[in-house]
Write a protein that holds these residues in place. Structure first.
Motif, PDB file in Angstrom:
ATOM      1  N   CYS A 156       0.892  -1.139   0.105  1.00  0.00           N
ATOM      2  CA  CYS A 156       0.129   0.161   0.104  1.00  0.00           C
ATOM      3  C   CYS A 156       1.019   1.201   0.067  1.00  0.00           C
ATOM      4  CB  CYS A 156      -1.088   0.001   1.203  1.00  0.00           C
ATOM      5  SG  CYS A 156      -1.928   1.436   1.424  1.00  0.00           S
ATOM      6  N   PHE A 333      -7.813   0.317   4.131  1.00  0.00           N
ATOM      7  CA  PHE A 333      -7.823  -0.803   3.558  1.00  0.00           C
ATOM      8  C   PHE A 333      -8.365  -2.281   4.505  1.00  0.00           C
ATOM      9  CE2 PHE A 333      -5.858   0.362  -0.716  1.00  0.00           C
ATOM     10  CZ  PHE A 333      -6.719  -0.036  -1.448  1.00  0.00           C
ATOM     11  N   GLY A 355      -7.962  -6.631  -5.204  1.00  0.00           N
ATOM     12  CA  GLY A 355      -8.723  -5.926  -6.374  1.00  0.00           C
ATOM     13  C   GLY A 355      -9.735  -4.966  -5.749  1.00  0.00           C
ATOM     14  N   LEU A 356      -9.602  -4.692  -4.222  1.00  0.00           N
ATOM     15  CA  LEU A 356     -10.557  -3.729  -3.574  1.00  0.00           C
ATOM     16  C   LEU A 356     -10.391  -2.335  -3.907  1.00  0.00           C
ATOM     17  CD1 LEU A 356     -12.668  -3.862  -1.190  1.00  0.00           C
ATOM     18  CD2 LEU A 356     -10.714  -3.397   0.415  1.00  0.00           C
ATOM     19  N   THR A 357     -11.502  -1.736  -4.231  1.00  0.00           N
ATOM     20  CA  THR A 357     -11.528  -0.272  -4.396  1.00  0.00           C
ATOM     21  C   THR A 357     -12.259   0.224  -2.942  1.00  0.00           C
ATOM     22  OG1 THR A 357     -11.221  -0.331  -6.689  1.00  0.00           O
ATOM     23  CG2 THR A 357     -11.990   1.761  -5.737  1.00  0.00           C
ATOM     24  N   LYS A 359     -12.951   4.084  -0.571  1.00  0.00           N
ATOM     25  CA  LYS A 359     -12.879   5.665  -0.765  1.00  0.00           C
ATOM     26  C   LYS A 359     -11.590   6.103  -0.046  1.00  0.00           C
ATOM     27  CE  LYS A 359     -16.478   8.299  -0.062  1.00  0.00           C
ATOM     28  NZ  LYS A 359     -17.717   8.867   0.386  1.00  0.00           N
ATOM     29  N   GLY A 363      -6.693   9.360  -2.866  1.00  0.00           N
ATOM     30  CA  GLY A 363      -6.989   8.813  -4.037  1.00  0.00           C
ATOM     31  C   GLY A 363      -7.088   9.938  -5.208  1.00  0.00           C
ATOM     32  N   THR A 367     -10.770   7.711  -4.890  1.00  0.00           N
ATOM     33  CA  THR A 367     -10.687   6.339  -4.359  1.00  0.00           C
ATOM     34  C   THR A 367      -9.390   5.784  -4.756  1.00  0.00           C
ATOM     35  OG1 THR A 367     -11.206   5.378  -6.600  1.00  0.00           O
ATOM     36  CG2 THR A 367     -13.204   5.898  -5.249  1.00  0.00           C
ATOM     37  N   VAL A 368      -8.850   4.653  -3.994  1.00  0.00           N
ATOM     38  CA  VAL A 368      -7.966   3.941  -4.466  1.00  0.00           C
ATOM     39  C   VAL A 368      -8.156   2.475  -4.375  1.00  0.00           C
ATOM     40  CG1 VAL A 368      -5.865   5.418  -3.560  1.00  0.00           C
ATOM     41  CG2 VAL A 368      -7.220   3.808  -1.972  1.00  0.00           C
ATOM     42  N   THR A 369      -7.280   1.709  -5.487  1.00  0.00           N
ATOM     43  CA  THR A 369      -7.493   0.245  -5.367  1.00  0.00           C
ATOM     44  C   THR A 369      -6.075  -0.484  -5.429  1.00  0.00           C
ATOM     45  OG1 THR A 369      -8.920   1.127  -7.574  1.00  0.00           O
ATOM     46  CG2 THR A 369      -8.001  -1.420  -7.271  1.00  0.00           C
ATOM     47  N   ARG A 371      -4.583  -3.262  -6.521  1.00  0.00           N
ATOM     48  CA  ARG A 371      -4.800  -3.969  -7.878  1.00  0.00           C
ATOM     49  C   ARG A 371      -4.675  -5.495  -7.751  1.00  0.00           C
ATOM     50  NH1 ARG A 371      -1.158  -1.333 -12.440  1.00  0.00           N
ATOM     51  NH2 ARG A 371       0.576  -2.410 -11.092  1.00  0.00           N
ATOM     52  N   GLY A 379      -4.002   4.217  -8.254  1.00  0.00           N
ATOM     53  CA  GLY A 379      -5.140   5.128  -8.323  1.00  0.00           C
ATOM     54  C   GLY A 379      -4.948   6.309  -7.494  1.00  0.00           C
TER      55      GLY A 379
END
Lengths: 419, 300
Positions: A156, A333, A355-357, A359, A363, A367-369, A371, A379
């Motif tokens: 992260c 997260f 794969g979680l996105t 808020k 971001g 938002t951030v993801t 991957r 992101g």
């Protein structure tokens, strides 16, 4: 009339005790789940030259953990952080990580180590199978290299290759408009300095093929005096200078280059300038240094980000660092993944994280993801701008384009044989 | 290796001026630290491994004084005077107990204080790096001498360090106190028998050494970042200087420091990847050809 009370346990309390006992024994998992806290271990650097970054990581984690606990914890379990000092030594980081899991009973790890230590902690995570989120290492290979990939580890953190692509595309734009063809570089002589500079130059030449590197300097890490480097660069008379010096080394360099009026003679691109640790320390910050965003509360320019920066400052009386936002994001997260999995089981949380996105104030689009294919953060807000000597320090940050980043990152991975 | 760059620099007066002054300022700051080291070794026969801490304290004292008073002159004074007092206390309370003891014992005490002093700085000023900032009087464009760039602040720095070298050299050679110090270095027992308080001399020399390192720290504070542990990197180079110049020789420290400064400034042009190595190589050559250093005396 006086009431006498027989010694011993009264009938009423005996009944109450028996009742409580019956509930406890009848449904032990309920009692345990509601009472037991969840321990999360975190090795980070709390002493030595980069202690400030480790401390700012701890601060950010605690800030977020308090919020999660106030809202009921992770699936009803209050978080208890166990944070230990690795002194920045990889073998110590690995030892602490193992101890946190095996002896202290931590069920998850936040790895607040710099690159050297995070690879060591990664191996511990591989061995123990414990859920581990790296929160500070920017070395691209940690997640890009498929050999490093394990299902229980995530990163992260911003990534070196993303920074190089965005920085080089920004710098190439300025090189083209201002006709900057002759470039010099000056970066610390160790893996991070060499890799980051190499990648930046690679993409700079790709975006602006006219660019030529006419002088390279590699001062050692933590070198006290840069005078000979400054004068060497002045002799070479480049039109622009790239540097990935950071922290105290960067501020020393600026102070020493300032009295040679270096900043009036060339455009300077210092990727690590826009971090409060450096911005607030330099007394005579020159105007117009180009820098990547590390953490500033004005980028992304959203009320959420500004509020987060102010809340951190109000609590700790200093601004957060680049490591702070990354650590805060890791806790966010975890919180969302546990909600999604409806469990604190490491394997289930890891599946939910993939794969979680979420808020997030940091971001690019709010938002951030995480991957899915390489378990790394994408992101996040990333951009470059120029400095002014007072707040907000970098008033206008030009955001990088994630579409371009993804394309070039994929090409880069292929060239490295990662895909 | 980039010998073309070195050759073209040597042929251009502008480059020569810039690189020479660059070498001089690196050298002069090193000299101030190294000369204290060499002086303490010459008189007290102790290798003061914790000498870098005085450089660090000098810088922090100067920064604090500058923040409080806004006067750069007072900042320099605070850096020098503060470390002199600290040196005196350190010598009287701790170092005086290990004179004549095993070298390892002395090293251990000094190394312990390297760590203790770093932690003291961390407790008082915090672990993060600090910057003092250039005083307004020196925030001026650099001078151009024969086309070479010379910042006015560095002229002051070189001037102060040179003045310190001259006063120290003359003082030791000509003054009465200087004679007593030299005598105490040669034969402390005899000096003591003559009714001179050698403890005072030792304390004084240690204070002087600490003061010079503190002065270097104070002069460096506007251009270098201040961190706990900043003394250590300077210490290593100061040792190289004293080894090249000869342990105990003041002239040796001056020449050694200037040579190291010039090797760094010209070496970074000609041998950009081997500047550090060049320094050590030079030390090895000196040690092989003159084991006592350039100006060291033969041990009888």
């Amino acid at each position: 009339m006086t009431r006498t009370r027989k010694p011993g346990i009264s009938r009423r309390s005996t009944l109450a005790l028996m009742g409580a006992g019956a509930v406890t024994f009848a449904a032990p998992w309920v009692a345990r789940a509601q009472v037991k806290t969840i321990k999360i271990g975190m090795p980070t650097i709390l002493s030595g030259r980069v202690a400030q970054l480790g401390t700012s990581s701890r601060n950010a984690v605690m800030l977020e953990v308090e919020k999660v606990n106030a809202a009921g914890g992770l699936a009803g379990r209050q978080i208890e952080m166990v944070i230990r000092d690795s002194k920045g030594q990889p073998q110590e980081a690995a030892r602490i990580a193992r101890e946190l899991v095996n002896t202290d009973g931590c069920e998850m790890l936040l790895d607040g180590e710099a690159s050297s230590g995070s690879f060591a902690v990664h191996e511990v995570a591989r061995d123990l199978g414990v859920l581990c989120i790296h929160t500070c290492s920017e070395a691209s290979s940690l997640t890009a290299d498929p050999k490093q990939h394990i299902p229980n580890a995530f990163r992260c953190v911003r990534q070196g290759i993303h920074d190089s692509i965005v920085g080089a595309s920004y710098a190439a734009g300025i090189a083209k408009t201002k006709g900057l063809k002759k470039w010099a570089t000056c970066s610390p002589d160790y893996a991070y300095g060499r890799d980051t500079t190499g990648e930046f130059v690679l993409y700079l030449k790709k975006f602006a093929p006219d660019v030529e590197i006419i002088s390279e300097s590699w001062p050692k890490l933590f070198q006290p005096d840069y005078t000979e480097v400054v004068t060497k660069i002045l002799q070479a008379k480049p039109q622009a200078l790239y540097s990935c010096l950071w922290g105290g080394d960067l501020t020393s360099y600026i102070d020493q280059a300032n009295i040679y009026a270096m900043f009036t003679q060339m455009e300077v691109f210092a990727v690590n300038m826009a971090d409060y640790t450096a911005l607030t320390v330099v007394k005579n910050l020159p105007k117009g240094i180009h820098s990547g965003d590390r953490y500033i509360k004005t980028f992304p320019p959203t009320p959420e980000n500004a509020a987060w920066g102010d809340a951190y400052k109000a609590k700790y009386n200093e601004y957060p660092t680049n490591w702070s936002w990354q650590n805060a994001t890791a806790v966010m997260f975890l919180n969302e993944a546990v909600k999604k999995a409806n469990s604190t089981d490491g394997k289930k949380v890891a599946e939910a994280l993939t794969g979680l996105t979420i808020k997030c104030p940091f971001g690019a689009d709010g938002t951030v993801t995480m991957r899915a294919d390489d378990h790394t953060l994408v992101g996040y807000a990333i951009g470059w701008g120029t400095t002014i000597p007072q707040e907000p320090y970098v008033p206008d940050v030009k955001a990088g384009d994630w579409k371009t980043i993804f394309e070039l990152e994929a090409e880069w991975k292929k060239s490295k044989g990662y895909t | 290796m980039d010998l073309d760059a070195l050759a073209s620099c040597l042929a251009s007066p502008a480059c020569l001026v810039t690189q020479t002054t660059s070498g001089l300022i690196i050298g002069m700051l090193l000299f101030l630290v190294a000369v204290g080291l060499t002086l303490i070794f010459g008189v007290l026969k102790v290798v003061n491994f914790s000498h870098g801490a005085f450089y660090m304290f000098g810088a922090y004292f100067a920064m604090t004084a500058y923040q409080l008073t806004g006067s750069f002159a007072l900042a320099i004074l605070a850096g020098a005077a503060g470390t002199a007092i600290l040196g005196l206390i350190f010598e009287r309370v701790f170092m005086s107990r290990v004179y004549g003891r095993d070298v390892l014992m002395q090293l251990l005490v000094c190394y312990a204080f390297v760590l203790i002093f770093d932690d003291v700085v961390r407790m008082i000023w915090g672990p993060e790096f600090k910057s003092m900032g250039m005083p307004a009087a020196f925030q001026v464009p650099p001078l151009f001498i024969a086309g070479g760039v010379v910042p006015p602040y560095y002229l002051l720095l070189i001037g102060v360090a040179l003045a310190a070298a001259v006063v120290l050299g003359l003082g030791l050679a000509r003054s009465r106190i200087g004679k007593v110090i030299r005598a105490a270095a040669q034969n402390p027992g005899m000096v003591s028998a003559l009714g001179i308080n050698t403890g005072l001399i030792y304390g004084g020399v240690f204070a002087l050494g600490g003061m010079l390192a503190g002065l270097a720290g104070a002069l460096a504070a506007p251009v270098r970042s201040l961190t706990p542990g900043m003394g250590f990197s300077v210490l290593i180079e100061s040792f190289i200087v004293t080894v090249i110049g000869g342990m105990g020789s003041i002239l040796g420290a001056l020449i050694g420091a200037l040579l190291i400064g010039l090797i760094r400034s010209f070496g970074s042009l000609g041998f950009p990847l081997f500047t550090e190595g060049l320094m050590y190589l030079f030390m090895v050559i000196v040690l092989v050809s003159r084991p006592t250093g350039l100006f060291g005396k033969e041990v009888a």
